[in-house]
Design a protein around this motif. Sequence first.
Motif, PDB file in Angstrom:
ATOM      1  N   ILE A 193     -71.997  71.939   6.638  1.00  0.00           N
ATOM      2  CA  ILE A 193     -72.544  72.820   5.625  1.00  0.00           C
ATOM      3  C   ILE A 193     -73.853  72.263   5.080  1.00  0.00           C
ATOM      4  N   LEU A 194     -73.972  70.936   4.984  1.00  0.00           N
ATOM      5  CA  LEU A 194     -75.236  70.359   4.523  1.00  0.00           C
ATOM      6  C   LEU A 194     -76.338  70.611   5.542  1.00  0.00           C
TER       7      LEU A 194
ATOM      8  N   LEU B 243     -76.528  73.021   7.819  1.00  0.00           N
ATOM      9  CA  LEU B 243     -76.911  74.427   7.881  1.00  0.00           C
ATOM     10  C   LEU B 243     -77.743  74.825   6.671  1.00  0.00           C
ATOM     11  N   THR B 244     -77.380  74.276   5.495  1.00  0.00           N
ATOM     12  CA  THR B 244     -78.146  74.605   4.299  1.00  0.00           C
ATOM     13  C   THR B 244     -79.579  74.094   4.427  1.00  0.00           C
TER      14      THR B 244
END
Lengths: 740, 740
Positions: free
Chosen positions: B535-536, B538-539
């Motif tokens: 998630i980091l 992709l963000t």
Amino acid sequence: MIKERLIDDSDGESENDQTNILATQIQIPPDDVVPVFRARAVRPQSKYEGLDYDICENQLYENDLMKNEQHLKAKKDFARWIVSLFIGILTALVGCFIAISIEEISYYKYSWLQKAVQQNIIHGDLVMPYIFYVITNALPVMIGSILVTYVEPVATGSGIPLVKCYLNGIKIPKVVRLKTLAVKAVGVITSVCGGLAGGKEGPMVHCGAVIAAGISQGKSSSFNKDFKIFRYFRDDHEKRDFVVCGASAGVAAAFGAPIGGLLFALEEAASFWNQSLIWRTLFSAIVSSFTLNLVLTAYHGLENFTYHGLFNLGEFEALPFEYYELPIFMAMGAFGGLSGALWIKSNTTLNIFREKYIKQKWIRIIEAMMVAAISASFACLMMYLINDCRPLGNDPTLTPVQLFCDDNEYNAAASLWFQTPEQSVRSLFHDPPGSHKITTLLVFVPIYFFLSNITYGLNVSLGIFIPCLLVGAAWGRLVASFMALEFTGVKFINPGKYALIGAAAQLGGTVRMTISLAVILIETTGNIWFALPIILTLTSAKWMGDYFNDGIYDTQIHVANVPFLSWHTPNKLFMTKAKKIMSEDVVCVRMKESVEYIVGILKNTSYHGFPVIDQVADNDRKNGRLRGFILRTQLIVILEKSLFEETKRFWERTISIETFRNEYPRYKTIDEIRISRDKLAQKYTINMEVFMNPSPYKVNQLTSVSRIFMLFRALGLRHLCVVDENNLVTGIITRKDFLK
Amino acid sequence: MIKERLIDDSDGESENDQTNILATQIQIPPDDVVPVFRARAVRPQSKYEGLDYDICENQLYENDLMKNEQHLKAKKDFARWIVSLFIGILTALVGCFIAISIEEISYYKYSWLQKAVQQNIIHGDLVMPYIFYVITNALPVMIGSILVTYVEPVATGSGIPLVKCYLNGIKIPKVVRLKTLAVKAVGVITSVCGGLAGGKEGPMVHCGAVIAAGISQGKSSSFNKDFKIFRYFRDDHEKRDFVVCGASAGVAAAFGAPIGGLLFALEEAASFWNQSLIWRTLFSAIVSSFTLNLVLTAYHGLENFTYHGLFNLGEFEALPFEYYELPIFMAMGAFGGLSGALWIKSNTTLNIFREKYIKQKWIRIIEAMMVAAISASFACLMMYLINDCRPLGNDPTLTPVQLFCDDNEYNAAASLWFQTPEQSVRSLFHDPPGSHKITTLLVFVPIYFFLSNITYGLNVSLGIFIPCLLVGAAWGRLVASFMALEFTGVKFINPGKYALIGAAAQLGGTVRMTISLAVILIETTGNIWFALPIILTLTSAKWMGDYFNDGIYDTQIHVANVPFLSWHTPNKLFMTKAKKIMSEDVVCVRMKESVEYIVGILKNTSYHGFPVIDQVADNDRKNGRLRGFILRTQLIVILEKSLFEETKRFWERTISIETFRNEYPRYKTIDEIRISRDKLAQKYTINMEVFMNPSPYKVNQLTSVSRIFMLFRALGLRHLCVVDENNLVTGIITRKDFLK
């Protein structure tokens, strides 16, 4: 004149708690000014009000946006991410605190009891250990019950119904306060350590919601401290959005299932898709899961990171299933639905009984202690009577009890009791076949069913996920044992798999959650092969259970008379028109309205929103063109700060949206506001144009209820104005109108 | 008189395809009857129309509901579940067909090439193998390209933008037709077997959508066959709901990620939460995943079920990461965003160039064959020049090529090419450290970046997920190699982990998907520990990439001028009012309107919906009270079936909602309808009351655009009437008005 009890729009402080302010000096306006109150039909009342989720885009809001648009927007977005990060971290830390406390305290308790049993059994005396057991159960439970009963009653029970209600858009007093969090956390530790048939997962979700509401507001009502940050988040809309993050972080921490947490929050909020909020919610949930895993792994000093959240079902190997097992699973699901429905019925009946007859607080505490004692008694009885001896090493119980078994053996019946329920569930999933006698399980299921039934509803902080899983895992394993007996020679029947399906069936049949529960279980089993059996089981359980009654949370909510809106329009209302369900008893205000009238309606009605109208014939405020909508809270602030049309030059340049935000969430009541007599005498007026919501949602009176319901739910509305073909206000709809 | 080209509301058959019907005998009404057409401002035109998702709850609908309410409702609900089940099964079967075909054909191709290389290298002759390689690339690609170019052009490319548009509420002609499915499936097989830099995942999602649309309607336009079932699903609303199921089943089959599939569909539809639909969607996705796993496992004859979907990243052990690696991951994410933005820019420029200059169909086919040849050439060059020899057994390549290596060695550079791209990704994730020379990867990354860039946009059916993952995995592994060089002595750096992060970064930076992609990757890696890094990453990738341009799908959609609504109101429109963006050029009809007028507006405008008004002063249809809304398609049916007020007694008892459903989705155009002269002469009228939507959504002209946008998106609207304070129609808003 109808004098309704004024409902405080704050987080529910009763009026007694308010400091005593000089009684207002206003006069009650004469009857002819407010004729509408002699209504024939009174609007449905409920002590629960809705959240003002709809953004009031009035002139102050627009000015605020235009002022420092880009800069403020970027700052707010960044702040949202920071808050989401901390929601995840803090929720996990609270979860760790709870988990570690329970683990340690339980370990000491059961080790001590184990030693007591071992020492006393030589003398043939089991009375002392029994008494110790009762005391070590009743004492923590007493502490927890006292906390819940006297300090913060809202912290009772699971907490999931409260979070569901909040996400549904209902303001339950004190649900998201720091005091509630403290009592909840400590309470659940005492309850689980006290051997009650319950778990910590539901309370964890509630904790997450409180943390989210707390951090995002940047101030604490409990401690009366204002950190003066995040002031732009101080309204119902932002708070509810953060509670979405918090609830999902709570589920993620409780089950090690961040995606399940996301879907739980989405399912309960059930409004429209808000891309950035949902991205942040997933982030919160993942941070929560990760932090919890990290801290617990560090705590246990493990080399490799295998810990998967509080609710660790352990790893399942790729254990697929045979095609002929699918109907068996569905049958188990149906049985779970039946069993769940029965559980709900008896539990609800018991709670209604409690509500009526067990009213005194000290009696509730005694009751809780008694249930703790009963739990201990049943446990001991079962351990004493059933000699289910197994060789040591087979069962990873931390505190195996020998009892009457030979040396190097332990009593498997006892091992179901001398550990936390969660550890028992894990054993039932992973113990090799033949770890439990059929008798053991056959006796355990009804006992635990009964115990969990009388436990839920006590004045303690405790959830029901684990007891349902435990009962289900037990009878699931029973099914496997029977099948192994019946179909000897058939391929190996894995009891752990059946335990999982039974657990899913029982849980699904009790809570009747579908999407989020399926995803939580799929994530937690860590094995995508089980997705199909799980979803089939949960669907069966739901269909079977729904035939009889609603899920436990929905039943509780319904019994408490909370105006909860489900996902679908009630069937009987399907083709009804707005006209039929709306409240015709709507109180309107004119665009320029006299202070006298405003004060009158605030005092004499308990309504929280008023349509703003114009083109009124004479004083007939019943027939006016809808121009906007104004809330009670806004009127209170206007009156308090004397923002009158006649004194405009004094406040016009100084007020902003902050003026209103600063009062959130504790607004004064109308009784606490002083309006000097001369202002009334001079017939001061308020010009709504600046303050009102200029584009309230409205529907034609011939719109079908299903359409209105969808709008209501999707947009999180609290009020919906009903107009005719000429845009004249004919009625108003609030959530209670759907439930008549 | 403005004569607009009439847009067919069907699935887009051009008028040429219509059978030649007798030219209508109506006369064009004189100017004074339809004065409004001399509009100053013309409504924004687009060749794409919206879906009529909003349910028209007219009298016919109500009658239908009341007729056999309970029975029909239960029947429909059951039918929905059956359809959802079959959507899952059939999508998976199509997926299996594609996967197995690709696998088998690729295996034969590369084995043959491998043998050709081995045989010819002894003579020192590599020209023959090279030519074979070029031919075995160009031939399948030629077949695929011919299919796409001549048989069904809509099947070109990934298919995901089309599905996104459909879920967004836009009707793209032929997107969900059986012919499209056939061409797509065969096309993607030929493309991947033809060695093009692309994958099959996007096309799989499109296939799922087509299957869903196809089954749910119970009839096929391609084969002109009507099975006469599911007639109650024949409207845009039901069809779009089923496409939600189909899209998620497609993602589930493509990636083995059912929950990711659910979230993909939810993210793209982005409307309000529909509990039962979402439950069925999850069910569809799980059935799809399961069926695919089952069939593929059976096909491979595996004992234990480990197959996890087409997109099998393989199992990752619990490989956590160090805290200092998190910033490295975020930097990799940012680099992925940069790299993705560059990829998008160059690809878009190339495609615009293609659109302008490469127009003839046969040239497009040649172009595709050339790219296939170029791919083969680059591969051979790389294999020839780089002697990356590894001992056999290390790399699970099915067809290791020895080339210039020693015996019992294989050329690792060749192994990147002599297998499908998906197999290459898997190798890069799981090969032990040191499986590839740094040079190999250093050369491979830009080559594949370039190849994938020139491939996307060809007239072939092919997706971009796999090429992005491949490029990213390669440079991710490079990062790991560099780190191992730089930081010798530091803890073991797992290259597979970095390959995963690099792949996520590159993919995230290119497609800029957040929620669904995160969940897909988390599910596919099967390891919850990677949730946080993913998630980091992709963000970071999204934030960095969004600084430069939009994601590839959104860019494509934008370039094609499709009126696509994103998740948030465009920033500059934030505080604008409805009045500013609405089309004032709105054509209304009266409650009782003359046939003449109706025919006139249908012929002379291309609008698809008309507000129904009353209280019109004289003939001034501009100022009327909004009473309802009527669609073009409804008017067409009314005219076709002569449902006039004057002939009411003939049809009053015989028509029902079926009358309208039966025509869906191919309605006649106004030119094809014969209206006899005498009906016009006698001034027949149509009474809208029976047919119109009596409660259309409407907003006040002072409502802010952000509010309208949310309503539009959440409810899936196509038209939104704008009224003033007296409920008089002042304008209309369609999706194109948001994009001006």
